[in-house]
Scaffold this active site. Sequence first.
Site, PDB file in Angstrom:
ATOM      1  N   LYS A  63       1.268  -0.968  -0.356  1.00  0.00           N
ATOM      2  CA  LYS A  63       0.001   0.214  -0.022  1.00  0.00           C
ATOM      3  C   LYS A  63       1.192   1.077   0.185  1.00  0.00           C
ATOM      4  CE  LYS A  63       0.894   1.569   4.367  1.00  0.00           C
ATOM      5  NZ  LYS A  63       1.319   2.779   5.054  1.00  0.00           N
TER       6      LYS A  63
ATOM      7  N   PRO B 296      10.064  -4.108   0.635  1.00  0.00           N
ATOM      8  CA  PRO B 296      11.309  -3.483   1.581  1.00  0.00           C
ATOM      9  C   PRO B 296      10.233  -3.305   2.453  1.00  0.00           C
ATOM     10  CG  PRO B 296      10.853  -2.253  -0.310  1.00  0.00           C
ATOM     11  CD  PRO B 296       9.100  -3.573  -0.331  1.00  0.00           C
TER      12      PRO B 296
ATOM     13  N   GLY C  19       7.640   1.549   4.828  1.00  0.00           N
ATOM     14  CA  GLY C  19       6.252   2.269   4.835  1.00  0.00           C
ATOM     15  C   GLY C  19       5.400   1.811   3.799  1.00  0.00           C
TER      16      GLY C  19
ATOM     17  N   ASP D  46      -2.505  -0.779  10.749  1.00  0.00           N
ATOM     18  CA  ASP D  46      -2.582  -0.970   8.818  1.00  0.00           C
ATOM     19  C   ASP D  46      -2.896  -2.090   8.884  1.00  0.00           C
ATOM     20  OD1 ASP D  46      -1.323   1.437   9.038  1.00  0.00           O
ATOM     21  OD2 ASP D  46       0.175   0.968   7.879  1.00  0.00           O
TER      22      ASP D  46
END
Length: 297
Positions: A13, A96, A100, A138
């Site tokens: 995302k 990664p 974020g 999240d």
Amino acid sequence: MSSSFQHFPAPAKINLFLHVTGRRNDGYHLLQTVFRLLDFNDEVLLRVRDDGRILRLNDTPGVPLEQDLCIRAARLLQQHSGCKLGVDIDLIKRIPIGGGLGGGSSDAATTLLALNQLWDLQLPRSTLQTLGLQLGADVPVFVYGRDAWAEGVGEALQALSLPTAHYVVLTPRVHVSTAQVFGSKELTRDTIATTMAAFSESQISNGVSDNRFKNDLETVVCQQYPAVAASLKWLSRFAPARMSGSGASVFAAFSSRDQAAAVLQQAQQDEGLQNNIAVSGFCASSLQQHPLYNLAN
């Protein structure tokens, strides 16, 4: 025990903006953001066991077993449902870590959605979202499975219709501490709350909004991590660039996949960028919905 693994995608995302509007008494920050799902993903590999054991078959570098969100998600789901089955878990990691981009949260959500089917639990999406929130702020949006306007700590979600866009995502080789960023004295926590309607009206093109909608963490991260600032500056030569979440990844939107691929190629071939910052990167397009959306109702 099943003889073979089944593969389940766990998409990345980006946050099209991220405002910090306050702070709760328990220390959690109040946010407003837009989550956008991308067609770049990890893969969670699952094989059902009949002995109730939950096992991780291979180590993920930098992720101790007790912090592994796939393991934690499977254990939480097993505990909640009383299911007697278990699972072997493996992971193909592409997103990664610490970028974020929600990789660990997405892996957890995919584990919940996939095991809901493989263990024949038939739990509703709302229940899986509630369980996901216990794993991280999240996780619920990936269970929700659509682009979303989010408030609260990121768990109050409303579906949002966004134009198709194609992105370049660059990740400098630095590890940004989310806790350090949110704990920074320089972070402003009083951005005036806005509305989903105002965001929709702010759209310029390709899912990019005007400068009223920014990432409040970006300034702090750029001060503490010059490689993030340099990555943003480089990418901004081609299109408006933003940082996702608490970084370190930055992104820009383009009208075609070919345009995005051409910019990514320049990043990979730019000796100054690679020698000084050592960025990795990928191209991705927006997703209409999570590939596993239909595994919950």
